[in-house]
Write an enzyme that holds these catalytic residues in place. Structure first.
Site, PDB file in Angstrom:
ATOM      1  N   CYS A   1       6.329  -0.212   7.054  1.00  0.00           N
ATOM      2  CA  CYS A   1       5.874   0.909   6.241  1.00  0.00           C
ATOM      3  C   CYS A   1       7.045   1.363   5.375  1.00  0.00           C
ATOM      4  O   CYS A   1       8.176   1.431   5.853  1.00  0.00           O
ATOM      5  CB  CYS A   1       5.435   2.046   7.171  1.00  0.00           C
ATOM      6  SG  CYS A   1       4.949   3.552   6.310  1.00  0.00           S
ATOM      7  N   LEU A   2       6.779   1.659   4.111  1.00  0.00           N
ATOM      8  CA  LEU A   2       7.854   2.074   3.203  1.00  0.00           C
ATOM      9  C   LEU A   2       8.521   3.374   3.666  1.00  0.00           C
ATOM     10  O   LEU A   2       9.655   3.641   3.305  1.00  0.00           O
ATOM     11  CB  LEU A   2       7.322   2.231   1.774  1.00  0.00           C
ATOM     12  CG  LEU A   2       6.803   0.951   1.104  1.00  0.00           C
ATOM     13  CD1 LEU A   2       6.325   1.241  -0.314  1.00  0.00           C
ATOM     14  CD2 LEU A   2       7.855  -0.138   1.098  1.00  0.00           C
TER      15      LEU A   2
ATOM     16  N   GLN B   1       3.072   9.814   1.350  1.00  0.00           N
ATOM     17  CA  GLN B   1       4.349   9.103   1.270  1.00  0.00           C
ATOM     18  C   GLN B   1       5.160   9.440   0.030  1.00  0.00           C
ATOM     19  O   GLN B   1       6.333   9.083  -0.059  1.00  0.00           O
ATOM     20  CB  GLN B   1       4.109   7.589   1.316  1.00  0.00           C
ATOM     21  CG  GLN B   1       3.593   7.126   2.663  1.00  0.00           C
ATOM     22  CD  GLN B   1       3.405   5.623   2.650  1.00  0.00           C
ATOM     23  OE1 GLN B   1       2.398   5.138   2.187  1.00  0.00           O
ATOM     24  NE2 GLN B   1       4.394   4.887   3.136  1.00  0.00           N
TER      25      GLN B   1
ATOM     26  N   HIS C   1      -2.456   7.249   7.114  1.00  0.00           N
ATOM     27  CA  HIS C   1      -1.470   8.157   6.512  1.00  0.00           C
ATOM     28  C   HIS C   1      -2.139   9.465   6.077  1.00  0.00           C
ATOM     29  O   HIS C   1      -1.599  10.548   6.279  1.00  0.00           O
ATOM     30  CB  HIS C   1      -0.826   7.525   5.267  1.00  0.00           C
ATOM     31  CG  HIS C   1       0.403   6.717   5.566  1.00  0.00           C
ATOM     32  ND1 HIS C   1       1.491   7.216   6.240  1.00  0.00           N
ATOM     33  CD2 HIS C   1       0.726   5.431   5.253  1.00  0.00           C
ATOM     34  CE1 HIS C   1       2.426   6.280   6.340  1.00  0.00           C
ATOM     35  NE2 HIS C   1       1.981   5.180   5.752  1.00  0.00           N
TER      36      HIS C   1
ATOM     37  N   HIS D   1      -4.070   1.107   7.415  1.00  0.00           N
ATOM     38  CA  HIS D   1      -2.746   1.736   7.489  1.00  0.00           C
ATOM     39  C   HIS D   1      -2.672   2.955   6.551  1.00  0.00           C
ATOM     40  O   HIS D   1      -2.223   4.029   6.952  1.00  0.00           O
ATOM     41  CB  HIS D   1      -1.700   0.678   7.105  1.00  0.00           C
ATOM     42  CG  HIS D   1      -0.284   1.148   7.093  1.00  0.00           C
ATOM     43  ND1 HIS D   1       0.680   0.650   7.948  1.00  0.00           N
ATOM     44  CD2 HIS D   1       0.352   2.074   6.310  1.00  0.00           C
ATOM     45  CE1 HIS D   1       1.842   1.254   7.681  1.00  0.00           C
ATOM     46  NE2 HIS D   1       1.673   2.128   6.696  1.00  0.00           N
ATOM     47  N   GLU D   2      -3.170   2.793   5.311  1.00  0.00           N
ATOM     48  CA  GLU D   2      -3.071   3.884   4.330  1.00  0.00           C
ATOM     49  C   GLU D   2      -4.017   5.033   4.660  1.00  0.00           C
ATOM     50  O   GLU D   2      -3.669   6.202   4.484  1.00  0.00           O
ATOM     51  CB  GLU D   2      -3.338   3.369   2.909  1.00  0.00           C
ATOM     52  CG  GLU D   2      -2.389   2.277   2.418  1.00  0.00           C
ATOM     53  CD  GLU D   2      -0.927   2.545   2.704  1.00  0.00           C
ATOM     54  OE1 GLU D   2      -0.500   3.717   2.677  1.00  0.00           O
ATOM     55  OE2 GLU D   2      -0.200   1.567   2.972  1.00  0.00           O
TER      56      GLU D   2
ATOM     57  N   GLY E   1       0.836  -1.192   0.000  1.00  0.00           N
ATOM     58  CA  GLY E   1       0.000   0.000   0.000  1.00  0.00           C
ATOM     59  C   GLY E   1       0.869   1.239   0.000  1.00  0.00           C
ATOM     60  O   GLY E   1       2.025   1.190   0.422  1.00  0.00           O
TER      61      GLY E   1
END
Ligand code: ZN
Length: 177
Positions: free
Chosen positions: A95-96, A52, A141, A137-138, A47
């Site tokens: 997480c990226l 991000q 963000h 999660h997204e 995701g």
């Protein structure tokens, strides 16, 4: 075709900001969605949210590969979670934007999310397992909430040193830029 964008790393204030509603879908936004898929795949993520890649727009992409069935791939704009299961599960999450940082996060097992697609049509997506986890999660963000804030105090405390070091490194590179 999408191109890989630089990923915003923890320590960059954009990860703590709230993304804005999208009112118009244009070529630029469609390209952004393609680029976000490309960026996510290049780093083996499941995701990726607007914040991000430094874009404060309410957009995220999810792609869960087939081997992690149920597989799902979508982009959603202005998402809102409309249902979430009372049953929750705790799994290791990463997480990226937090390279090298992992920890257990409790999430609802199943969620329903509503929003619009790239044709400005309303969409409803339901997901469980990894897809449900990615959606929660997204969406966080887009509200400026990062996964470590969803951890227990104990787990978060254990990561404090790593988090501080990562933020310090990012801030140093931002001042240099
Ligand atoms: Zn993330």
């Amino acid at each position: 075709m999408g191109k890989k964008l630089p990923i915003v790393i923890w320590g960059n204030p954009v990860l703590k900001m709230k993304a804005k509603e999208i009112t118009e879908v244009d070529d630029e936004l469609r390209q952004l969605a393609e680029d976000m898929f490309e960026t996510m795949r290049a780093d083996n993520g499941v995701g990726l949210a607007g914040n991000q890649v430094g874009v404060l727009k309410r957009i995220f992409v999810v792609e869960v590969p087939k081997k992690d069935a149920p597989s799902q791939r979508f982009v959603i704009l202005n998402p809102v979670i409309t249902k979430r299961s009372k049953i929750k599960e705790t799994q290791e999450e990463g997480c990226l934007s937090f390279p090298g940082i992992w920890g257990p996060v409790e999430r609802s097992c199943e969620v329903e999310v509503q929003g619009i697609d790239l044709e400005m049509k309303p969409v409803t997506i339901t997901g469980d397992g990894l897809v449900a986890r990615a959606i929660q999660h997204e969406l966080d963000h887009l509200d400026g909430i990062v996964f470590v804030e969803r951890m227990s105090m104990l787990n978060r405390t254990m990561l404090n040193k790593k988090l501080r070091e990562l933020a310090k490194k990012t801030k140093a590179s931002l001042t240099r830029a």
